[in-house]
Scaffold this active site. Structure first.
Site, PDB file in Angstrom:
ATOM      1  CE1 TYR A 147       5.158  -0.615   2.234  1.00  0.00           C
ATOM      2  CE2 TYR A 147       5.636  -3.093   2.478  1.00  0.00           C
ATOM      3  CZ  TYR A 147       6.114  -2.003   2.712  1.00  0.00           C
ATOM      4  OH  TYR A 147       7.303  -1.490   2.425  1.00  0.00           O
ATOM      5  CB  CYS A 148       2.257   2.264   0.006  1.00  0.00           C
ATOM      6  SG  CYS A 148       1.935   4.302  -0.370  1.00  0.00           S
ATOM      7  N   PRO A 149       0.734   1.263  -3.429  1.00  0.00           N
ATOM      8  CG  PRO A 149      -1.118   0.476  -3.938  1.00  0.00           C
ATOM      9  CD  PRO A 149      -0.697  -0.212  -3.113  1.00  0.00           C
TER      10      PRO A 149
END
Length: 280
Positions: A147-149
């Site tokens: 998540y949130c790369p």
């Protein structure tokens, strides 16, 4: 010995520890505090500052997340699981914060003269320095199915435990990192995997949302097989800041900073309400 980034070399650090304020401490307050400190550090009223913060059961969304086709249902899913939901004022997408996640903000001066990547590189340098006695395997590159790369994801053996964002205000910059210290990184990732599945369904969207694979995320305890606590990491950070500077001050917000904080907090609350206004 880790190479110390130039931005970390200062004669004095201001240290603000808000890691034990409890569930009533809102992520929106954190954003406003970092904005305030960015102004203060940028104007040389305050020295370079390190702030620690922990938020309980909070999902911080990015602006694109608030535009998911079925965002109302996705948020209801998070709230049903006991999570507060806010929208961030710095870059990035959704992240999970809880009592096992330590957040660190470095507030640096001279943002108009310093390349934005320098702030990210400084944080990466500090994390290497922080844990150099327990691992030399921390790498910085994008973990695409986290998540949130982002380019400055921190991982060990391909499993992400931290992500970095940055916000610039006036002549100061707040470089923020979340560190998954305890608990299950995969469980946090599963929460957001389901959030996106509910919020997007099979709709076509202009924005490309992450296709999360929970197994690519883990906590430091899982990765290092250690009994680290958030308090342990807090103590490590304070020790390393003293090693770097030789002088720590713990000054609370002064009267001027409190005024700036209130203005910034009011702005952030209004912006947050606007971002989620269509859910009312």
């Amino acid at each position: 010995m880790s190479t110390i980034h130039t931005l970390l070399k200062t004669n004095t650090y201001r240290f603000i520890d808000q890691s034990s304020l409890g569930p009533s401490f809102s992520a929106l307050q954190s954003f406003a505090i970092d904005d305030t400190l960015s102004i203060s550090v940028g104007e040389r009223i305050s020295p370079t500052t390190a702030r620690l913060w922990v938020h309980h059961n909070t999902v911080v969304l990015g602006i694109p997340d608030a535009r998911l086709p079925y965002i109302d249902e996705a948020i209801e899913y998070l709230k049903a699981g006991g999570y507060q939901v806010v929208v961030r004022n710095s870059g990035g997408l959704a992240v999970v914060l809880d009592e096992g996640v330590m957040n660190l903000s470095f507030i640096f001066p001279d943002s108009k003269e310093v390349n934005i990547h320098e702030g990210y590189d400084a944080m990466v340098s500090f994390i290497h320095y922080l844990f150099q006695d327990v691992t030399d395997e921390i790498e910085a590159y994008e973990i695409t199915r986290s998540y949130c790369p982002g380019t400055y994801d921190l991982s060990i053996n391909g499993k992400k435990f931290a992500g970095i964002s940055q916000r610039r205000v006036k002549n100061g910059s707040a470089v923020q990192i979340y560190l998954d210290v305890t608990g299950s990184g995969a469980e946090r990732a599963s929460l957001l995997k389901h959030f996106y599945e509910i919020g997007k369904r099979n709709e076509e969207t202009r924005f490309t949302y992450p296709d999360i694979e929970p197994s690519v995320m883990a906590s430091l305890n899982e990765l290092l097989d250690t009994p680290l606590t958030v308090a342990d990491v807090r103590d490590r950070i304070l020790t390393k800041l003293y090693e770097l500077s030789g002088h720590i001050v713990t000054d609370p917000l002064n009267d001027t900073e409190i005024e700036w904080f209130q203005k910034r907090f009011d702005q952030i609350v209004k912006r947050n309400e606007k971002a989620l206004d269509h859910l009312r």
